[in-house]
Motif scaffolding. Structure first.
Motif, short mmCIF file in Angstrom:
data_model
loop_
_atom_site.label_atom_id
_atom_site.label_comp_id
_atom_site.label_asym_id
_atom_site.label_seq_id
_atom_site.Cartn_x
_atom_site.Cartn_y
_atom_site.Cartn_z
N ASP A 125 -3.06 4.89 7.41
CA ASP A 125 -4.08 5.08 6.39
C ASP A 125 -3.49 5.19 4.99
O ASP A 125 -4.20 5.03 4.00
CB ASP A 125 -4.97 6.30 6.70
N ILE A 126 -2.16 5.42 4.90
CA ILE A 126 -1.50 5.41 3.59
C ILE A 126 -0.41 4.33 3.54
O ILE A 126 0.50 4.39 2.72
CB ILE A 126 -0.95 6.80 3.18
N SER A 154 -3.73 14.98 -2.62
CA SER A 154 -3.59 14.33 -1.32
C SER A 154 -3.39 12.84 -1.54
O SER A 154 -3.76 12.31 -2.58
CB SER A 154 -4.83 14.57 -0.47
N LYS A 155 -2.85 12.19 -0.53
CA LYS A 155 -2.67 10.75 -0.59
C LYS A 155 -3.78 10.10 0.21
O LYS A 155 -4.18 10.61 1.26
CB LYS A 155 -1.31 10.37 0.00
N ASN A 156 -4.28 8.94 -0.25
CA ASN A 156 -5.22 8.17 0.55
C ASN A 156 -5.09 6.69 0.21
O ASN A 156 -4.57 6.33 -0.84
CB ASN A 156 -6.66 8.67 0.38
N LEU A 209 7.60 6.84 4.60
CA LEU A 209 7.71 5.51 5.20
C LEU A 209 8.12 5.56 6.67
O LEU A 209 7.84 4.64 7.42
CB LEU A 209 8.68 4.62 4.42
N PHE A 210 8.71 6.65 7.11
CA PHE A 210 9.14 6.79 8.50
C PHE A 210 8.02 7.31 9.40
O PHE A 210 8.20 7.45 10.60
CB PHE A 210 10.33 7.75 8.60
N PRO A 224 0.81 -1.22 0.00
CA PRO A 224 0.00 0.00 0.00
C PRO A 224 0.85 1.28 0.00
O PRO A 224 0.56 2.21 -0.75
CB PRO A 224 -0.83 -0.12 1.28
N GLY A 225 1.89 1.32 0.80
CA GLY A 225 2.74 2.51 0.85
C GLY A 225 3.39 2.79 -0.50
O GLY A 225 3.42 3.94 -0.96
N HIS A 226 3.90 1.76 -1.14
CA HIS A 226 4.53 1.90 -2.46
C HIS A 226 3.52 2.38 -3.49
O HIS A 226 3.76 3.33 -4.25
CB HIS A 226 5.13 0.56 -2.88
N THR A 227 2.37 1.73 -3.52
CA THR A 227 1.34 2.06 -4.50
C THR A 227 0.86 3.50 -4.35
O THR A 227 0.74 4.24 -5.33
CB THR A 227 0.15 1.08 -4.36
N ILE A 228 0.61 3.91 -3.12
CA ILE A 228 0.12 5.26 -2.86
C ILE A 228 1.20 6.29 -3.18
O ILE A 228 0.92 7.31 -3.82
CB ILE A 228 -0.37 5.38 -1.40
N LEU A 229 2.44 6.03 -2.75
CA LEU A 229 3.53 6.97 -3.03
C LEU A 229 3.73 7.15 -4.53
O LEU A 229 3.82 8.29 -5.01
CB LEU A 229 4.83 6.47 -2.39
N VAL A 230 3.78 6.07 -5.28
CA VAL A 230 4.03 6.17 -6.72
C VAL A 230 2.86 6.86 -7.42
O VAL A 230 3.06 7.74 -8.26
CB VAL A 230 4.34 4.78 -7.32
N ALA A 231 1.62 6.51 -7.05
CA ALA A 231 0.46 7.14 -7.69
C ALA A 231 0.44 8.64 -7.43
O ALA A 231 0.25 9.45 -8.34
CB ALA A 231 -0.83 6.49 -7.20
N HIS A 232 0.66 9.01 -6.18
CA HIS A 232 0.68 10.43 -5.82
C HIS A 232 1.81 11.15 -6.55
O HIS A 232 1.61 12.23 -7.12
CB HIS A 232 0.85 10.58 -4.30
N SER A 233 2.98 10.57 -6.54
CA SER A 233 4.14 11.21 -7.17
C SER A 233 3.95 11.38 -8.67
O SER A 233 4.35 12.39 -9.24
CB SER A 233 5.40 10.40 -6.88
N MET A 234 3.31 10.42 -9.32
CA MET A 234 3.03 10.53 -10.75
C MET A 234 2.08 11.70 -11.03
O MET A 234 2.26 12.43 -12.01
CB MET A 234 2.44 9.23 -11.30
#
Length: 189
Positions: free
Chosen positions: A67-68, A142-144, A61-62, A16-26
């Motif tokens: 929730d993300i 925002s990230k979710n 990640l830290f 989930p963290g990877h997916t959310i981070l990459v989607a948001h960053s894109m």
């Protein structure tokens, strides 16, 4: 340098963290490129923006934000300086500064001290054009956990930033003017 390889070093792919981070960053990257197309006359470093936009939130990640998909032990506001530390260790000092300086519309030393924020006592304001572009673009998303991201309107972003003070809104409006083809309504050209 491949930002996705660096992200993959710290985040389990498809987590989930990877997916959310990459989607948001894109999404932030797409907004950055939209901004760049309007301000080509300022000659932003597009290659750097492509990399740094993907890495700007690597420090989440830290943080303790399940929730993300992040299960660290730090407050979310710490993700910027923690991302800086991570990317400095990766030998990416310029990208590292983007991490630290994108939080909010940047944080001044006065903000940190006055509000007792759990951050190092130093200026964390975006200085370079590229830092400002990424900081600005980030405010629209925002990230979710659902991974559903939508772009906020300019007025929605302004309302959110305005809650933190007139000075923050003024800083955002200055960036809006810099990145617009025409000045923000009500502002001098």
């Amino acid at each position: 340098m491949d930002p996705l390889k660096i992200i993959g070093k710290y985040y389990k792919p498809a987590s989930p963290g990877h997916t959310i981070l990459v989607a948001h960053s894109m999404m932030v990257l797409r907004k950055c490129l939209e901004i760049v197309s309007r301000i080509e006359r300022l000659h932003p470093d597009i290659s750097f923006i492509r990399e740094a936009a993907m890495l700007h939130d690597i420090g989440i990640l830290f943080t303790e934000t399940p929730d993300i998909g992040c299960y660290g032990d730090r407050d979310y506001i710490c993700h910027g300086y923690l991302g800086r530390e991570l990317l400095e260790a990766e030998g990416l000092p310029g990208h590292a500064l983007v991490c630290e300086r994108h939080v909010g519309v940047g944080l001044s030393l006065n903000d940190i001290l006055t509000h007792g924020l759990p951050l190092p006592a130093r200026e964390m304001l975006p200085l370079t054009l590229e830092e400002k572009i990424i900081c600005y673009a980030d405010k629209f998303f925002s990230k979710n956990r659902a991974g559903v991201c939508f772009e906020k309107s300019l007025e929605e972003v302004r309302q959110g930033i305005g809650k933190y003070g007139v000075d923050k809104l003024q800083r955002f409006d200055e960036m809006t003017n810099l990145f617009s083809r025409r000045p923000f309504p009500g502002k001098d050209p």
